[in-house]
Scaffold this motif. Sequence first.
Motif, mmCIF file in Angstrom:
data_model
loop_
_atom_site.group_PDB
_atom_site.id
_atom_site.type_symbol
_atom_site.label_atom_id
_atom_site.label_comp_id
_atom_site.label_asym_id
_atom_site.label_seq_id
_atom_site.Cartn_x
_atom_site.Cartn_y
_atom_site.Cartn_z
ATOM 1 N N ASN B 69 0.820 -1.217 0.000
ATOM 2 C CA ASN B 69 0.000 0.000 0.000
ATOM 3 C C ASN B 69 0.850 1.262 0.000
ATOM 4 N N ASN B 70 2.068 1.140 0.488
ATOM 5 C CA ASN B 70 2.929 2.319 0.588
ATOM 6 C C ASN B 70 3.873 2.489 -0.585
ATOM 7 N N LEU B 71 3.799 1.562 -1.540
ATOM 8 C CA LEU B 71 4.660 1.722 -2.709
ATOM 9 C C LEU B 71 4.211 2.958 -3.476
ATOM 10 N N PRO B 72 5.180 3.721 -3.979
ATOM 11 C CA PRO B 72 4.793 4.919 -4.727
ATOM 12 C C PRO B 72 4.090 4.510 -6.018
ATOM 13 N N LYS B 73 3.028 5.238 -6.353
ATOM 14 C CA LYS B 73 2.391 5.025 -7.656
ATOM 15 C C LYS B 73 3.345 5.581 -8.683
ATOM 16 N N GLU B 74 3.703 4.746 -9.642
ATOM 17 C CA GLU B 74 4.722 5.240 -10.556
ATOM 18 C C GLU B 74 4.130 6.278 -11.512
ATOM 19 N N PRO B 75 4.889 7.374 -11.724
ATOM 20 C CA PRO B 75 4.390 8.409 -12.627
ATOM 21 C C PRO B 75 4.267 7.852 -14.047
ATOM 22 N N LYS B 76 3.318 8.411 -14.817
ATOM 23 C CA LYS B 76 3.056 7.904 -16.171
ATOM 24 C C LYS B 76 4.287 8.001 -17.064
ATOM 25 N N ARG B 77 5.034 9.092 -16.850
ATOM 26 C CA ARG B 77 6.230 9.326 -17.670
ATOM 27 C C ARG B 77 7.172 8.123 -17.626
ATOM 28 N N VAL B 78 7.363 7.596 -16.393
ATOM 29 C CA VAL B 78 8.242 6.440 -16.213
ATOM 30 C C VAL B 78 7.686 5.262 -16.991
ATOM 31 N N GLY B 79 6.350 5.151 -16.943
ATOM 32 C CA GLY B 79 5.700 4.057 -17.663
ATOM 33 C C GLY B 79 5.985 4.129 -19.153
ATOM 34 N N TYR B 80 5.866 5.324 -19.733
ATOM 35 C CA TYR B 80 6.152 5.473 -21.155
ATOM 36 C C TYR B 80 7.595 5.107 -21.459
ATOM 37 N N LYS B 81 8.476 5.617 -20.593
ATOM 38 C CA LYS B 81 9.901 5.369 -20.822
ATOM 39 C C LYS B 81 10.185 3.876 -20.871
ATOM 40 N N ARG B 82 9.601 3.168 -19.864
ATOM 41 C CA ARG B 82 9.876 1.734 -19.814
ATOM 42 C C ARG B 82 9.271 1.040 -21.024
ATOM 43 N N TRP B 83 8.062 1.506 -21.434
ATOM 44 C CA TRP B 83 7.412 0.905 -22.593
ATOM 45 C C TRP B 83 8.297 1.070 -23.823
ATOM 46 N N MET B 84 8.879 2.242 -23.967
ATOM 47 C CA MET B 84 9.748 2.479 -25.109
ATOM 48 C C MET B 84 10.966 1.571 -25.058
ATOM 49 N N LYS B 85 11.478 1.361 -23.840
ATOM 50 C CA LYS B 85 12.656 0.490 -23.710
ATOM 51 C C LYS B 85 12.313 -0.928 -24.125
ATOM 52 N N THR B 86 11.107 -1.365 -23.782
ATOM 53 C CA THR B 86 10.759 -2.756 -24.059
ATOM 54 C C THR B 86 10.233 -2.943 -25.482
ATOM 55 N N HIS B 87 9.853 -1.858 -26.159
ATOM 56 C CA HIS B 87 9.382 -1.985 -27.538
ATOM 57 C C HIS B 87 10.206 -1.096 -28.463
ATOM 58 N N PRO B 88 11.472 -1.412 -28.669
ATOM 59 C CA PRO B 88 12.347 -0.504 -29.425
ATOM 60 C C PRO B 88 11.932 -0.356 -30.886
ATOM 61 N N ILE B 89 11.386 -1.411 -31.497
ATOM 62 C CA ILE B 89 11.080 -1.335 -32.924
ATOM 63 C C ILE B 89 9.900 -0.400 -33.163
ATOM 64 N N VAL B 90 8.875 -0.538 -32.332
ATOM 65 C CA VAL B 90 7.703 0.330 -32.462
ATOM 66 C C VAL B 90 8.112 1.787 -32.251
ATOM 67 N N THR B 91 8.980 1.993 -31.231
ATOM 68 C CA THR B 91 9.457 3.342 -30.943
ATOM 69 C C THR B 91 10.202 3.917 -32.148
ATOM 70 N N ALA B 93 9.891 3.068 -35.260
ATOM 71 C CA ALA B 93 8.940 3.310 -36.346
ATOM 72 C C ALA B 93 8.191 4.616 -36.105
ATOM 73 N N ALA B 94 7.786 4.840 -34.854
ATOM 74 C CA ALA B 94 7.034 6.054 -34.517
ATOM 75 C C ALA B 94 7.893 7.289 -34.772
ATOM 76 N N ILE B 95 9.148 7.221 -34.315
ATOM 77 C CA ILE B 95 10.056 8.350 -34.518
ATOM 78 C C ILE B 95 10.257 8.592 -36.018
ATOM 79 N N PHE B 96 10.389 7.499 -36.770
ATOM 80 C CA PHE B 96 10.573 7.605 -38.216
ATOM 81 C C PHE B 96 9.406 8.345 -38.871
ATOM 82 N N PHE B 97 8.171 7.959 -38.481
ATOM 83 C CA PHE B 97 6.997 8.591 -39.090
ATOM 84 C C PHE B 97 6.910 10.065 -38.736
ATOM 85 N N VAL B 98 7.193 10.366 -37.474
ATOM 86 C CA VAL B 98 7.139 11.768 -37.058
ATOM 87 C C VAL B 98 8.118 12.592 -37.890
#
Lengths: 187, 220
Positions: B69-91, B93-98
């Motif tokens: 119950n006392n664990l910090p709720k992780e901020p969304k930003r961290v979540g995105y960062k980790r998602w990008m780390k775990t999905h490098p190809i999608v990331t 591709a996204a950067i390429f399109f942008v």
Amino acid sequence: MENAIKQKIKQVKKGDQAAFADVVSFYQNKVYQICYRMIGNVHEAEDLAQEAFIRAFVNIQSFDDNRKFSTWLYRIATNLTIDRIRKKKPDYYLDADVKGTDGLDMYSQLASDQKLPEEEVESLELQSYIQTEIMMLPPKYRSVIVLRYLDELSLLEISEVLDIPIGTVKTRIHRGRESLRKRLRHM
Amino acid sequence: MACNKEAIKLMHQYLDDELSTDDKSKLQAHLKSCTSCQQHYQELKKTNTYMKSMDQINVPHDFTRNVMNNLPKEPKRVGYKRWMKTHPIVTAAAIFFVLMFAGLSSVWNGNSQLTVSKQKDLVIENNTVTVPEGVTVDGDLVVKNGDLIIEGTVKGDVVLINGKLISDQKSSDPYLAAAIGGELKQIDQIFDWVWYNIKKSINDVFSFKVNTIYTLHALV
């Protein structure tokens, strides 16, 4: 078991917060034990153990999977506890409750010419007496002695947990044991 | 008591399981002959036993729940960062399109200069290209960022990018239609432009192939 924990930690690293609950329940008694034997107070020990787990969770990404998780976790716990001891003022009051006992105060720790009849009470008294003696040790000896005796860690593991050379671990165990010998020999 | 220091060191090493067999027998022999060391050794043994007899104490039963119950709720930003780390190809591709769209739109918006495909006898004034009367353009005519007036004839296709066809009073629609031998394309939107480019390159490749095939046939 070690492998199951490794698996759980991988899940935690990927963001699965619930997997951390299994890690906590596996190590909670060990961590609590270390904190309690060093700080000598159940409430503070619980607080410190909780803090140690939270820190481990927050910094889980910096944990190297190739190393032993327990070593890393114990290091967090001992560091926190040593910090707390340093900040604390010495608090030995004769009428303070001895933690972990029910209603025993420090007067009961003084040599008494009356012998307590019940064995149970004697055992309880022995336990808290030993705990008091551990508390008399300087913190740097205390941590080594607690890890050596309560968790039965090897000298090498202790040196890894406390991040000190193995030679220093040996010297501190010897000195700590000598100091305890002087206090416990008349028991 | 000169023996003390050396013997005590051996005792501690023995209790830590750190003693070689040689040293063990040395210690044993010494303990047999020296009562004060024997006493010391017994006391150390006793200390060891006391320490090992310490009870394991257990945490309160709701400890794990409290920690969770006392664990910090992780901020969304961290979540995105980790998602990008775990999905490098999608990331990637996204950067390429942008980057691709950014580049494309800067090309579309940035280049507002008037360009005309190289054809003879065209009159260029301000932002208007005129095919004068009596002039016949043999190939295709491409006008970018400018308007077009056709008074003469264009045999090929007419492509207008970011511009329009101006018909003056003299030229009525049927006349215009007759003046352009091929198709008339007007491109005002970025997607049209992209589509036009894709079509154009595909056509180029295709016609090149066809040409090659014809040439090969001719050779045979």
